[in-house]
Every structure is written in structure tokens, then in C-alpha cells.
Design a protein around this motif. Structure first.
Motif, PDB file in Angstrom:
ATOM      1  N   VAL A  98       0.917  -1.218  -0.009  1.00 48.19           N
ATOM      2  CA  VAL A  98      -0.072  -0.115   0.027  1.00 48.19           C
ATOM      3  C   VAL A  98       1.107   1.259  -0.156  1.00 48.19           C
ATOM      4  CG1 VAL A  98      -1.550   1.344   1.444  1.00 48.19           C
ATOM      5  CG2 VAL A  98      -1.792  -1.303   1.209  1.00 48.19           C
ATOM      6  N   VAL A  99       0.606   2.188  -0.769  1.00 39.68           N
ATOM      7  CA  VAL A  99       1.445   3.407  -0.875  1.00 39.68           C
ATOM      8  C   VAL A  99       0.774   4.545  -0.798  1.00 39.68           C
ATOM      9  CG1 VAL A  99       2.986   4.692  -2.588  1.00 39.68           C
ATOM     10  CG2 VAL A  99       3.179   2.325  -2.550  1.00 39.68           C
ATOM     11  N   ILE A 156      -6.016  -6.897  -5.066  1.00 33.99           N
ATOM     12  CA  ILE A 156      -6.202  -6.296  -3.670  1.00 33.99           C
ATOM     13  C   ILE A 156      -5.672  -4.768  -3.595  1.00 33.99           C
ATOM     14  CG2 ILE A 156      -6.020  -6.652  -1.424  1.00 33.99           C
ATOM     15  CD1 ILE A 156      -7.536  -8.763  -2.520  1.00 33.99           C
ATOM     16  N   VAL A 157      -4.366  -4.683  -3.763  1.00 37.44           N
ATOM     17  CA  VAL A 157      -3.638  -3.357  -3.907  1.00 37.44           C
ATOM     18  C   VAL A 157      -3.313  -2.952  -5.379  1.00 37.44           C
ATOM     19  CG1 VAL A 157      -1.824  -2.004  -3.089  1.00 37.44           C
ATOM     20  CG2 VAL A 157      -2.973  -3.540  -1.453  1.00 37.44           C
ATOM     21  N   LYS A 158      -3.998  -1.892  -5.695  1.00 38.23           N
ATOM     22  CA  LYS A 158      -3.495  -1.684  -7.347  1.00 38.23           C
ATOM     23  C   LYS A 158      -2.083  -1.355  -7.581  1.00 38.23           C
ATOM     24  CE  LYS A 158      -8.275   0.287  -7.976  1.00 38.23           C
ATOM     25  NZ  LYS A 158      -8.961   1.646  -8.080  1.00 38.23           N
ATOM     26  N   CYS A 159      -1.682  -2.028  -8.800  1.00 41.19           N
ATOM     27  CA  CYS A 159      -0.396  -2.114  -8.974  1.00 41.19           C
ATOM     28  C   CYS A 159       0.320  -0.545  -9.002  1.00 41.19           C
ATOM     29  CB  CYS A 159      -0.139  -2.801 -10.159  1.00 41.19           C
ATOM     30  SG  CYS A 159      -0.628  -2.054 -11.897  1.00 41.19           S
ATOM     31  N   ARG A 187      -9.490  -0.022   2.865  1.00 40.15           N
ATOM     32  CA  ARG A 187      -9.473  -0.936   3.908  1.00 40.15           C
ATOM     33  C   ARG A 187      -8.109  -0.388   4.755  1.00 40.15           C
ATOM     34  NH1 ARG A 187     -10.333  -6.073   2.513  1.00 40.15           N
ATOM     35  NH2 ARG A 187      -8.289  -6.527   2.450  1.00 40.15           N
ATOM     36  N   SER A 188      -6.960  -0.483   4.201  1.00 33.23           N
ATOM     37  CA  SER A 188      -5.846  -0.124   4.918  1.00 33.23           C
ATOM     38  C   SER A 188      -5.874   1.169   5.283  1.00 33.23           C
ATOM     39  CB  SER A 188      -4.483  -0.329   3.925  1.00 33.23           C
ATOM     40  OG  SER A 188      -4.495  -1.656   3.751  1.00 33.23           O
ATOM     41  N   ARG A 189      -6.396   2.291   4.578  1.00 33.38           N
ATOM     42  CA  ARG A 189      -6.486   3.420   5.046  1.00 33.38           C
ATOM     43  C   ARG A 189      -7.225   3.747   6.363  1.00 33.38           C
ATOM     44  NH1 ARG A 189      -8.348   7.626   0.501  1.00 33.38           N
ATOM     45  NH2 ARG A 189     -10.502   6.673   0.863  1.00 33.38           N
ATOM     46  N   ARG A 190      -8.609   3.035   6.234  1.00 32.25           N
ATOM     47  CA  ARG A 190      -9.432   3.063   7.330  1.00 32.25           C
ATOM     48  C   ARG A 190      -8.600   2.362   8.663  1.00 32.25           C
ATOM     49  NH1 ARG A 190     -14.062  -1.158   7.995  1.00 32.25           N
ATOM     50  NH2 ARG A 190     -14.374  -0.837  10.261  1.00 32.25           N
ATOM     51  N   GLY A 191      -7.846   1.222   8.460  1.00 32.65           N
ATOM     52  CA  GLY A 191      -7.234   0.605   9.401  1.00 32.65           C
ATOM     53  C   GLY A 191      -6.152   1.251  10.218  1.00 32.65           C
ATOM     54  N   CYS A 204      -6.021   5.253  -6.397  1.00 35.92           N
ATOM     55  CA  CYS A 204      -5.642   3.828  -6.314  1.00 35.92           C
ATOM     56  C   CYS A 204      -5.484   3.330  -4.855  1.00 35.92           C
ATOM     57  CB  CYS A 204      -4.097   3.585  -6.990  1.00 35.92           C
ATOM     58  SG  CYS A 204      -2.762   4.288  -5.960  1.00 35.92           S
ATOM     59  N   THR A 205      -5.621   4.274  -4.030  1.00 34.02           N
ATOM     60  CA  THR A 205      -5.647   3.890  -2.442  1.00 34.02           C
ATOM     61  C   THR A 205      -6.298   2.469  -2.173  1.00 34.02           C
ATOM     62  OG1 THR A 205      -5.619   6.196  -1.966  1.00 34.02           O
ATOM     63  CG2 THR A 205      -6.437   4.670  -0.311  1.00 34.02           C
TER      64      THR A 205
END
Length: 284
Positions: free
Chosen positions: A169-170, A223-226, A180-184, A176-177
Motif C-alpha cells: 500500500v503506498v 487487492i492493492v492496485k499495482c 481498507r488499509s487507510r481506514r485501518g 488507487c488507495t
């Protein structure tokens, strides 16, 4: 019966030859339990890698992106440390509990990684590692974590000397975010804060003195856009940061060091990383 008792008493000793578990916050004024497992290579002055499993900042893939990684590194003469950093955990994901109380969120994981690096440095002689060759490897959200600490850290002693960011995740602000990781990481309220999103978008904050970076992802990652890794590669290139970026065509997401997940193509990353690391010139 006596013989059975002796065998049972020896079991913990046998296990500890392979790994050692510590609470990195013991002896500090932070009253948290954050566990780190050490897998030590033989000899002295070894390179060391703190491993941060992925899991959207909500949970951890402790095996395929944690302990299996540590065994692989250990077998290749690198001391490895699996860090179970603080995440929001499943109740926060399922029931949005952080609407009502803070729980775990930024900067807890970043503080844990920095403390882990400090802990290893302080115990470098005991662990047989070179305190000037401690890096960090992260997968998915863990890839974001290790790079975020490379960019923004409390002290030079708590910064990794090199970073391996695997299908990371970058961005926290680009389309492209990985939401779920941003919310986590940011929680139920701060995930809407533009300044927080921007401050944790790795592509926007690569420093001039960024440590060397090894970066891998797959074009078919569902899952995580390239494009996350493309953004980071571009930012590193623009700052002339020493790095290696490999984008495989196939492999998807979450393959870690598995011999069956992903594809034969993407599993080449392990050999590429070892070659990169053992040829890396690090400043003291």
C-alpha cells in the motif's frame, strides 16, 4: 513418568533455540504488549531485518508474511525479527468500534516499528547483528509501514537502514488507495482528514536521504492496485534514491514467501532480494 517430565521441561528450550519472543516495550514508559520474535542467524555481525506482515492495518498474516519469511531469511544467513505491531484488529473492522473509543491507529504501528529497531540496536551484541545494518521488510500494509518509517522517524537510530516493500500500500490520497488499509491506519474519523491522508501518502514525502529501497509488485494484483508501487518508484527515481523496482506480470497479492501461492514468475522476488541486499553498500 519422570522421563516424560524431563522431556516436557526441555520442550521450551528446544523451541527457543530457533526463536525468541520479547515485548519490545518492556522497560519503557509505554504500557503496551507488542511482541517480536527473533530468528537469529549463526555468527556475529549479521544483517538484520524486521518483518512487518500485512493485513490492512487490521490484522496480520503471521505465517506466510511473517514466520515463514523469518525462516527463509535465517536460512540465508540473515537474522530476522517478526514484529506483531499494533493494528485495529477484527472487532474494529467488523463493528467500527473506534467510533466510540480510540483503539489502535496511527501512529501506533509506526511507533512499534521504530521501537523494534531501537530494541535490536540496544541488544545487537546479544543477537549477533550489526547495529548499522538493521532494515525492515513489509508486505501490503506492512510495506506501507516500513516505508513510512523510512520517510518519517523520531531519530536516526530508529530508522531502518534499508527497506523491502513487497506489494505495498503506498498512497492514502490517490484514487488507487487501498481503502481498507487507510481506514485501518487512520480510524473512522481521521480517514476523512485530507491532511492526514496526504501526510501518509508515501509518494509525496520521499526525503533526499531516503535509505535504499527494494520494491516488488504484480501487474495483476487484485487487492492493492499495482499503480501504488508505480507511484513510489516514480517518487524514488525523481529523488535519485538507490532502489530496485520489479513489477511482475503475474502473481496477484499475498504470496509472501509461499512456494505455492502466486506464480513461478513472482516467486523469483526472493532471489532478487537476496542478491540486492548482499550487494548493497550501506553507510555506517
Amino acid at each position: 513418568m519422570k522421563r516424560l517430565f524431563i522431556i516436557l521441561c526441555l520442550v521450551p528450550l528446544i523451541v527457543n533455540v530457533d526463536s525468541q519472543v520479547v515485548n519490545i516495550w518492556n522497560g519503557t514508559n509505554v504500557h503496551k504488549k507488542v511482541l517480536m520474535t527473533a530468528y537469529l542467524s549463526e555468527g556475529k555481525g549479521n544483517k538484520a531485518v524486521v518483518i512487518c506482515p500485512g493485513g490492512s492495518y487490521f490484522w496480520h498474516d503471521t505465517e506466510n508474511e511473517g514466520h515463514m519469511v523469518a525462516h527463509w531469511l535465517q536460512q540465508n544467513h540473515i537474522s530476522a525479527f517478526v514484529l506483531i505491531y499494533r493494528t485495529a484488529y477484527v472487532p474494529a473492522f467488523a463493528f467500527h468500534t473506534r467510533l466510540f473509543y480510540r483503539g489502535n491507529q496511527y501512529p501506533d504501528p509506526q511507533n512499534d516499528l521504530q521501537q523494534a529497531i531501537l530494541y535490536i540496536r540496544e541488544h545487537a551484541d546479544e543477537y549477533g547483528v550489526d547495529r548499522n545494518q538493521i532494515g525492515a521488510m513489509g508486505f501490503s500494509a506492512g510495506g506501507h509501514l516500513v516505508m513510512s518509517v523510512a520517510e518519517n522517524y523520531h531519530s536516526p537510530e530508529s530508522r531502518p537502514k534499508f527497506v523491502a516493500s513487497i506489494y505495498p500500500v503506498v498512497s492514502m490520497s490517490h484514487p488507487c488507495t487501498h481503502k481498507r488499509s487507510r481506514r485501518g491506519l487512520l480510524g473512522e474519523y481521521k480517514k476523512f482528514n485530507k491532511n492526514m491522508r496526504d501526510s501518509l501518502s508515501l509518494e509525496k514525502h520521499v526525503p533526499e536521504d531516503c535509505p535504499p529501497v527494494f520494491l516488488v509488485n504484480c501487474a495483476d494484483d487484485p487487492i492493492v492496485k499495482c499503480y501504488n508501487s508505480v507511484l513510489l518508484d516514480s517518487a524514488l527515481t525523481s529523488k535519485n534514491i538507490q532502489h530496485k523496482y520489479i513489477q511482475y506480470k503475474t502473481g496477484g497479492h499475498g504470496f509472501g514467501v509461499s512456494t505455492v501461492k502466486g506464480t513461478a514468475e513472482c516467486r523469483q522476488w526472493k532471489g532478487e532480494f537476496l542478491h540486492w541486499l548482499f550487494n548493497l553498500k550501506l553507510n555506517s
